[in-house]
Design a protein around this motif. Structure first.
Motif, PDB file in Angstrom:
ATOM      1  N   GLU A  32       1.077  -1.295  -0.587  1.00 42.76           N
ATOM      2  CA  GLU A  32       0.588  -0.187  -0.302  1.00 42.76           C
ATOM      3  C   GLU A  32       0.945   1.237  -0.076  1.00 42.76           C
ATOM      4  O   GLU A  32       1.970   1.430   0.454  1.00 42.76           O
ATOM      5  CB  GLU A  32      -0.535  -0.035   1.454  1.00 42.76           C
ATOM      6  CG  GLU A  32      -1.910   0.742   1.226  1.00 42.76           C
ATOM      7  CD  GLU A  32      -2.605   1.260   2.612  1.00 42.76           C
ATOM      8  OE1 GLU A  32      -3.771   0.820   2.782  1.00 42.76           O
ATOM      9  OE2 GLU A  32      -2.552   1.696   3.783  1.00 42.76           O
ATOM     10  N   GLY A  33       0.227   1.954  -1.125  1.00 43.26           N
ATOM     11  CA  GLY A  33       1.098   3.330  -0.619  1.00 43.26           C
ATOM     12  C   GLY A  33       0.148   4.844  -1.751  1.00 43.26           C
ATOM     13  O   GLY A  33      -0.039   4.166  -2.241  1.00 43.26           O
ATOM     14  N   PHE A  34       1.190   5.319  -1.679  1.00 39.80           N
ATOM     15  CA  PHE A  34       1.024   6.758  -2.787  1.00 39.80           C
ATOM     16  C   PHE A  34       1.643   6.279  -4.511  1.00 39.80           C
ATOM     17  O   PHE A  34       2.908   6.301  -4.231  1.00 39.80           O
ATOM     18  CB  PHE A  34       1.154   8.288  -2.306  1.00 39.80           C
ATOM     19  CG  PHE A  34       0.182   8.556  -1.245  1.00 39.80           C
ATOM     20  CD1 PHE A  34      -0.619   8.902  -1.094  1.00 39.80           C
ATOM     21  CD2 PHE A  34       0.756   7.800   0.669  1.00 39.80           C
ATOM     22  CE1 PHE A  34      -1.487   8.777   0.204  1.00 39.80           C
ATOM     23  CE2 PHE A  34       0.686   8.122   1.279  1.00 39.80           C
ATOM     24  CZ  PHE A  34      -0.733   8.745   1.382  1.00 39.80           C
TER      25      PHE A  34
ATOM     26  N   GLY B 210       9.302  19.493   1.540  1.00 40.37           N
ATOM     27  CA  GLY B 210      10.033  19.070   1.104  1.00 40.37           C
ATOM     28  C   GLY B 210      10.180  17.361   1.618  1.00 40.37           C
ATOM     29  O   GLY B 210      12.250  17.405   1.412  1.00 40.37           O
ATOM     30  N   GLN B 211       9.570  16.677   2.609  1.00 41.67           N
ATOM     31  CA  GLN B 211      10.449  15.350   3.259  1.00 41.67           C
ATOM     32  C   GLN B 211      10.265  14.729   2.014  1.00 41.67           C
ATOM     33  O   GLN B 211       9.437  14.621   1.365  1.00 41.67           O
ATOM     34  CB  GLN B 211       9.263  15.649   4.421  1.00 41.67           C
ATOM     35  CG  GLN B 211       9.410  16.594   4.763  1.00 41.67           C
ATOM     36  CD  GLN B 211       8.036  15.871   5.981  1.00 41.67           C
ATOM     37  OE1 GLN B 211       7.526  14.897   6.546  1.00 41.67           O
ATOM     38  NE2 GLN B 211       7.924  16.594   6.952  1.00 41.67           N
ATOM     39  N   MET B 212      11.791  14.264   2.719  1.00 41.97           N
ATOM     40  CA  MET B 212      11.931  13.020   1.469  1.00 41.97           C
ATOM     41  C   MET B 212      11.280  12.185   1.819  1.00 41.97           C
ATOM     42  O   MET B 212      10.337  11.101   3.005  1.00 41.97           O
ATOM     43  CB  MET B 212      13.128  11.874   2.242  1.00 41.97           C
ATOM     44  CG  MET B 212      14.254  12.778   1.933  1.00 41.97           C
ATOM     45  SD  MET B 212      14.424  13.732   0.123  1.00 41.97           S
ATOM     46  CE  MET B 212      15.093  12.007  -0.397  1.00 41.97           C
ATOM     47  N   ARG B 213      10.369  10.790   0.923  1.00 38.72           N
ATOM     48  CA  ARG B 213       9.890   9.993   0.954  1.00 38.72           C
ATOM     49  C   ARG B 213      10.408   8.259   1.033  1.00 38.72           C
ATOM     50  O   ARG B 213      11.245   8.232  -0.475  1.00 38.72           O
ATOM     51  CB  ARG B 213       8.209  10.186   0.161  1.00 38.72           C
ATOM     52  CG  ARG B 213       7.727  11.649   0.016  1.00 38.72           C
ATOM     53  CD  ARG B 213       6.323  11.131  -0.499  1.00 38.72           C
ATOM     54  NE  ARG B 213       6.650  11.894  -1.921  1.00 38.72           N
ATOM     55  CZ  ARG B 213       5.452  11.483  -3.271  1.00 38.72           C
ATOM     56  NH1 ARG B 213       4.290  11.026  -2.461  1.00 38.72           N
ATOM     57  NH2 ARG B 213       6.029  12.062  -4.263  1.00 38.72           N
ATOM     58  N   GLN B 214       9.874   7.540   2.026  1.00 37.82           N
ATOM     59  CA  GLN B 214      10.752   5.889   0.837  1.00 37.82           C
ATOM     60  C   GLN B 214       9.416   5.725   0.003  1.00 37.82           C
ATOM     61  O   GLN B 214       8.761   5.549  -0.947  1.00 37.82           O
ATOM     62  CB  GLN B 214      10.335   5.473   2.332  1.00 37.82           C
ATOM     63  CG  GLN B 214      12.014   6.027   3.173  1.00 37.82           C
ATOM     64  CD  GLN B 214      12.037   4.758   4.487  1.00 37.82           C
ATOM     65  OE1 GLN B 214      11.065   3.573   4.171  1.00 37.82           O
ATOM     66  NE2 GLN B 214      12.653   4.964   5.347  1.00 37.82           N
ATOM     67  N   THR B 215      10.359   5.153  -0.848  1.00 41.17           N
ATOM     68  CA  THR B 215      10.162   4.650  -2.424  1.00 41.17           C
ATOM     69  C   THR B 215       9.954   3.050  -2.419  1.00 41.17           C
ATOM     70  O   THR B 215      11.194   2.183  -2.604  1.00 41.17           O
ATOM     71  CB  THR B 215       9.922   5.077  -3.619  1.00 41.17           C
ATOM     72  OG1 THR B 215      10.805   5.136  -3.500  1.00 41.17           O
ATOM     73  CG2 THR B 215       9.005   6.627  -3.741  1.00 41.17           C
TER      74      THR B 215
END
Length: 572
Positions: free
Chosen positions: A203-205, A224-229
């Motif tokens: 699940e994710g964006f 500008g927060q880092m996102r984990q992909t």
């Protein structure tokens, strides 16, 4: 009893007045302000009780009618009305023969852009539908099952029920279909769930869907927060779960109309439009029976119509019409340029060369085309409805003629040039398209496959050629191929220049017949272009075809040779 009637009348009047009141917050305070205001005493008027009842009921009716007439009425059909339904009644399909153009002549938004050249067809669809539950005013109507290759600029709508009071005020062609890519595109930066084939769920964006599915652990933000992909291969995904399906996508191409009408209820309507990727061509099979000594050959002709439907729509039980002729089409400046591969293959049972197994037996069905003149073209109408499916090539019987007579002629046409010693001799079947010759019908342009039975009685292919649009009572020629047992040659025996811009040439023509039967033969001679010429000496009579072409006709006996000489003078 009278007091009860009075109370009922007062209750009805109070209720009618309350229903007619505007719904404003200050209205509830009106009665208190009236009660606080000093009243002037007045003499009470006493009326008969029956008159009071009648007046009360009349006042109530007047108030209710006034309220109803002053309520706003929306022009769009209300939600409480029955849903609008569209039912297809029947459909007609008029197909134009294939043509060549330097660019498309139709604006087809769904066709992918490719390069040139363009070879395409066109059809005119006449769709009769019943639209039910239209309301007075504006109605939104969805017309599905239209061709994917429709030219939306060619659409015409009419109502047979009320042609004057019903019109289209807005039209949209919706061709953004609910494909996997289109749905995922609308869920970018939204939460989805990917279910893998092994049962695991992620699940994710959604960040990307062009190749693999890329999911992020949090939605995008301005900080500008880092996102984990995480990247997931599409081959591993069994299903994608999302809250809902976007409502702006359609399952199939759809015309969305805002129809304004003055006549509510059921309407019989007609939708007409042009679409691309539909064409037809004629295919002929000619069986040749050689004539005896001194007799003409016999031809048995069958014509078939081959309809190629790649419009993206199926036309069920359609009335089919075909237009034969070179119809002028203006290239569309907005059309997307595209290329279509044109193949000679056909879908039915074939021999190795693409010939139907059944040549002169019972036709596929009893439907036949009826030919009529139409403007400067010819119109062929199928006698019974037929279904044309999408991505289907359908073959229907066009015509049949047996026993036509044709002259087999051996033609030696050798234009002047350095390599003119030995030339092949062409075999040509010549016949007239007239009723006295068992023909006499307009023949659309198409391919011709010529066949003949071999000594074992089996039908064999001789050659494949083409004919152009041919009117009745016109001469026709089918070039079959080259003769194996007939040879010919052309030689220039002498050339002199007796004066300025003058020239004299002597030409010798020879033909040898190695067959065991006589043949009808012809030498075709073409004079030097852009020069005045005159034949001053010849061994045989000749016929002028045009300003620079002549021919010699003769009969050549078996195992014999024919020699013709002539002298021509040129001036320029």
């Amino acid at each position: 009893m009278s007091s009860d009637l009075d109370r009922q009348v007062e209750q009805l009047l109070d209720q009618a007045g309350a229903d007619a009141q505007p719904r404003r917050p200050s209205w509830d305070e009106m009665r208190d302000r009236i009660a606080a205001t000093p009243q002037i005493g007045a003499r009470r008027l006493v009326l008969p009780r029956r008159l009071v009842a009648v007046v009360g009921v009349a006042a109530m009716i007047a108030i209710i009618v006034g309220v109803l007439f002053h309520l706003p009425i929306s022009p769009i059909a209300q939600a409480g009305n029955p849903p609008i339904r569209v039912i297809q009644k029947d459909i007609e399909l008029t197909v134009f023969n294939q043509f060549e153009s330097d660019r498309p002549t139709l604006f087809m938004p769904t066709s992918p852009p490719v390069g040139q050249p363009v070879k395409m067809g066109m059809a005119l669809v006449k769709d009769h539908r019943i639209v039910m539950n239209l309301q007075t005013g504006d109605n939104v109507v969805y017309f599905t099952d239209v061709a994917a290759t429709i030219d939306p600029t060619s659409v015409r709508f009419s109502s047979e029920t009320d042609p004057i009071g019903t019109k289209v005020v807005e039209q949209n062609f919706e061709y953004d279909l609910a494909t996997a890519g289109a749905i995922l595109k609308r869920y970018l930066d939204r939460k989805i769930t990917c279910v893998l084939k092994d049962g695991k769920q992620y699940e994710g964006f959604l960040c990307s869907h062009d190749g693999d599915i890329v999911l992020a652990d949090k939605p995008p933000s301005d900080s500008g927060q880092m996102r984990q992909t995480e990247s997931i291969s599409r081959d591993q995904i069994r299903a994608v779960q999302m809250p809902d399906v976007p409502k702006d996508l359609f399952v199939k191409p759809t015309l969305v109309w805002k129809i304004r009408t003055k006549s509510p209820g059921q309407h019989e309507t007609t939708l007409m439009y042009a679409c691309g990727h539909a064409d037809w061509q004629a295919d002929y099979v000619v069986a040749v029976t050689p004539g005896g000594r001194g007799e003409k050959d016999q031809l048995d002709l069958q014509g078939w119509v081959t309809i190629d439907n790649r419009t993206g729509s199926t036309y069920k039980d359609a009335g089919i019409k075909l237009i034969a002729g070179d119809v002028n089409r203006v290239p569309d400046p907005w059309a997307i340029v595209q290329v279509e591969s044109v193949s000679g293959d056909m879908p039915w049972s074939m021999t190795g060369d693409g010939i139907p197994f059944v040549l002169f037996g019972k036709p596929f069905n009893e439907k036949e085309f009826v030919e009529k003149s139409f403007f400067e073209n010819h119109l062929y109408t199928l006698s019974a409805p037929s279904t044309v499916k999408d991505q289907q090539i359908k073959q229907l019987k066009l015509l049949k003629a047996e026993g036509a007579k044709a002259l087999r002629r051996y033609v030696f046409d050798s234009p002047p040039g350095p390599d003119e010693r030995l030339r092949h001799v062409s075999v040509v079947l010549e016949f007239k398209n007239e009723k006295d010759n068992k023909l006499g019908m307009p023949l659309p342009k198409g391919r011709v496959r010529v066949m003949q039975r071999d000594p074992d009685g089996d039908m064999q292919l001789i050659n494949t050629t083409e004919i152009d649009h041919t009117a009745k009572d016109e001469e026709m020629k089918l070039t079959i191929g080259t003769a194996f047992d007939v040879a010919a040659e052309r030689s220039e025996m002498n050339m002199v220049r007796p004066g300025h811009q003058q020239e004299t040439r002597t030409i010798r023509l020879r033909m040898r017949n190695h067959r065991d039967e006589p043949i009808e033969a012809r030498f075709v001679e073409r004079m030097v272009p852009n020069r005045n010429w005159e034949i001053t000496l010849t061994s045989d009579p000749w016929t002028r075809e045009d300003v620079s072409t002549i021919h010699f006709d003769f009969t050549l006996e078996p195992d014999a040779e024919k020699e013709i000489t002539y002298t021509v003078d040129y001036q320029w």
